[in-house]
Design an enzyme around this catalytic site. Structure first.
Site, mmCIF file in Angstrom:
data_model
loop_
_atom_site.group_PDB
_atom_site.id
_atom_site.type_symbol
_atom_site.label_atom_id
_atom_site.label_comp_id
_atom_site.label_asym_id
_atom_site.label_seq_id
_atom_site.Cartn_x
_atom_site.Cartn_y
_atom_site.Cartn_z
ATOM 1 N N ASN B 80 0.773 -1.306 0.433
ATOM 2 C CA ASN B 80 0.213 0.600 -0.233
ATOM 3 C C ASN B 80 1.056 1.209 -0.029
ATOM 4 O O ASN B 80 0.537 2.331 0.216
ATOM 5 C CB ASN B 80 -0.613 0.126 1.257
ATOM 6 N N ILE B 88 0.970 6.786 -0.002
ATOM 7 C CA ILE B 88 1.316 5.494 0.128
ATOM 8 C C ILE B 88 -0.935 5.817 0.302
ATOM 9 O O ILE B 88 -1.521 6.812 0.001
ATOM 10 C CB ILE B 88 0.575 6.292 2.379
ATOM 11 N N CYS B 89 -1.301 4.807 0.420
ATOM 12 C CA CYS B 89 -2.607 4.697 -0.279
ATOM 13 C C CYS B 89 -3.535 3.992 1.437
ATOM 14 O O CYS B 89 -3.948 3.077 1.612
ATOM 15 C CB CYS B 89 -3.379 3.018 -1.447
ATOM 16 N N LEU B 90 -4.613 4.972 1.980
ATOM 17 C CA LEU B 90 -4.528 4.771 3.028
ATOM 18 C C LEU B 90 -6.240 5.860 2.802
ATOM 19 O O LEU B 90 -5.455 7.024 2.848
ATOM 20 C CB LEU B 90 -3.958 5.034 4.238
ATOM 21 N N GLN B 123 -1.641 0.078 -3.534
ATOM 22 C CA GLN B 123 -0.818 1.333 -3.743
ATOM 23 C C GLN B 123 0.217 0.652 -5.056
ATOM 24 O O GLN B 123 0.304 1.478 -6.363
ATOM 25 C CB GLN B 123 -0.095 2.012 -3.060
#
Lengths: 341, 195
Positions: B80, B88-90, B123
């Protein structure tokens, strides 16, 4: 009750009490008192002379109306607990008449031993001696305390010396409860102090136990029988007492206020009056009006706490309805005043 | 305008229990509150254990109504997190952000992300594929990256220690102090001098 025990104890401390009595006599306005005492004694002696030994009993009988106040309380009021305190100031108020009729002696503190008392014993009652013995006993118990009070009362109650003994007779029985109440009093005082100078959460915590306690309550400033020697607290009391009542009558609001944060979690500004009564979401997450408006207009219109969409209409109603607002408003004002002071 | 009151409060709040939480925030440059530098320690029991990951934090002027922009500076091998640029994929850094969240909670979320990758919503597609197809290889690579990039502070620490020893400080003390300040030579020297 503790009557017998006290009568037994009396023999030892009687001597001590006598010393105390003499010392005071010297210190106080002795001449005036002596004059009065002599007059009373003559009066009493003439009564005895006139009525003879038979009438001696009636002589003591005449004192009986005042007697119950001293002798009866010992067994009876010990049970009641709170009553002796109420009686006490009254007895103190009528110093001379009672004392002189009762003992009829130069030195009333010595009443258990001398002849005058013996006569009375012969005639009828033991109440006089028992009363005074209780008095001397209690004197030993609470000498220091009483002495301190006497200092405060000053000289104007010069004839009070012997009456301290009588008063002690009453307080001896209620002595335990009385010291309790004294300590309770100081506790209350310190609480009042805390109420002034700290968070109101303390008020809630501190005032609650009083209601549940079985110990007799402390003197109220407006209490008719309140001893004069106690400091005047009315001014200090007035403010916190109001808060106290306020909280007592509004338990629900108390809960609400305590759980509420004091500042907006979004902008960390302190809540003002309107903010603290503003509940925009059913989840209970509180924010200030500014942040709420910003979220509605510029943000996504969701509650930061639960991410649910704000119900715009309900929010408006919540902030407008006045019925539930008056009380919490007043409380929060007092809260904030306290916390900031 | 940035809400500096809140940011300052957050910084104090976050750095209060750094030892326990494993996350901390520092100012990136001087008095600029919009550009911060976060660091999180790699969660125990993961390939990131032992590493310290530096995160660049940019605060938009609308913060906290807008989410902070966060990006890994330290290179990480994670489904991610972009292995190229550290993006960052959050969700909470995007559409699920809430003004009630703070920088600290965001960093803690990143720490949780390190220990619980979500390869289904990647990500970095390469890393995610490796994670799904050959987990052991993924763990090996991630550990290698951690050792290589996330432990920079310890690289050359011996050199710094010997420098401090030359100045007359005992070696053990110099080493422990250097580790405590994450390899910052000057901070270590200051600490040693102050006793």
């Amino acid at each position: 009750m503790g009557y017998d025990a006290m009568a037994n104890e009396a023999s030892v401390p009687a001597a001590i009490s006598r010393d105390f009595g003499k010392k005071k006599k010297v210190n106080r306005s002795a001449k005036l008192k002596q004059c009065k005492l002599d007059a009373r004694r003559e009066q009493w002696l003439s009564q005895v002379k006139n009525k003879g030994c038979m009438d001696g009993s009636t002589g003591t009988m005449t004192t009986s109306p005042s007697h119950p106040k001293m002798s009866l309380p010992s067994p009876g009021q010990g049970v009641l607990g709170s009553r002796p305190r109420k009686m006490l100031p009254r007895v103190e108020m009528e110093p001379e008449g009672l004392g002189l009729q009762d003992s009829g002696l130069d030195s009333p503190v010595q009443s258990p031993t001398p002849s005058g008392n013996m006569q009375r014993k012969d005639c009828s009652s033991t109440s006089g001696s028992s009363g005074s013995s209780v008095g001397s006993c209690s004197r030993s118990v609470s000498d220091a305390e009483e002495d301190r009070q006497e200092e405060e009362k000053g000289e104007d109650k010069g004839g009070l010396d012997d009456w301290e003994a009588v008063a002690d007779a009453l307080s001896a029985v209620g002595n335990h409860t009385r010291t309790n109440s004294d300590s309770l009093k100081t506790v209350v005082d310190s609480r009042m102090y805390r109420i002034h100078h700290s968070d109101t959460r303390l008020v809630v915590g501190a005032t609650r136990p009083d209601a549940n306690r079985t110990i007799p309550r402390a003197w109220k400033p407006d209490d008719a029988a309140r001893p004069q020697c106690l400091p005047n607290l009315s001014k200090q009391l007035s403010f916190p007492v109001n808060i106290e009542r306020h909280f007592a009558t509004s338990g629900w609001h108390r809960q609400a206020i305590i759980s509420a944060p004091s500042s907006c979690p979004i902008c960390v500004e302190d809540f003002d009056l309107t903010d603290s009564s503003f509940l925009p979401c059913s989840c209970g997450f509180r924010i200030c009006l500014f942040c709420h408006k910003k979220i509605l207009e510029e943000g996504d219109g969701r509650c930061p706490g639960c991410r649910k969409k704000y119900d715009r209409v309900a929010c408006m109603e919540n902030s407008v309805t006045g019925t539930g607002l008056s009380l919490p408003r007043r409380i929060t004002r007092s809260c904030s005043m306290n916390s900031r002071s | 305008m940035l809400d500096t009151t809140r940011v300052q409060k957050e910084l104090v709040e976050c750095n209060r229990d750094t030892a326990i939480s494993g996350v901390s925030i520092d100012l990136h440059d001087g008095a600029n509150l919009t550009h911060l530098c976060g660091s999180i320690s790699g969660p125990l029991g993961t390939p990131y254990e032992g590493g310290t990951f530096i995160i660049d934090i940019q605060l938009p002027s609308d913060y906290p109504f807008e989410p902070p922009k966060m990006q890994f500076i330290t290179r990480v091998w994670h489904p991610n997190i972009s292995s190229q640029n550290g993006a960052i994929c959050l969700d909470i850094l995007k559409d699920q952000w809430s003004p009630a969240l703070t920088l600290k909670t965001a960093l803690l979320s990143l720490q949780a992300l390190l220990s619980a990758p979500a390869p289904d919503d990647p990500q970095d597609a390469v890393v995610a594929q490796q994670y799904l197809r050959d987990y052991q290889k993924f763990v090996g690579t991630a550990r290698h990256w951690t050792d290589t990039f996330a432990k920079i502070a310890t690289v050359g620490i011996d050199e710094k220690v010997s420098k401090l020893v030359e100045m007359g400080f005992p070696e053990e003390l110099a080493r422990s102090v250097l580790e405590a300040v994450k390899g910052d030579e000057n901070a270590a020297l200051e600490k040693l001098c102050s006793g």
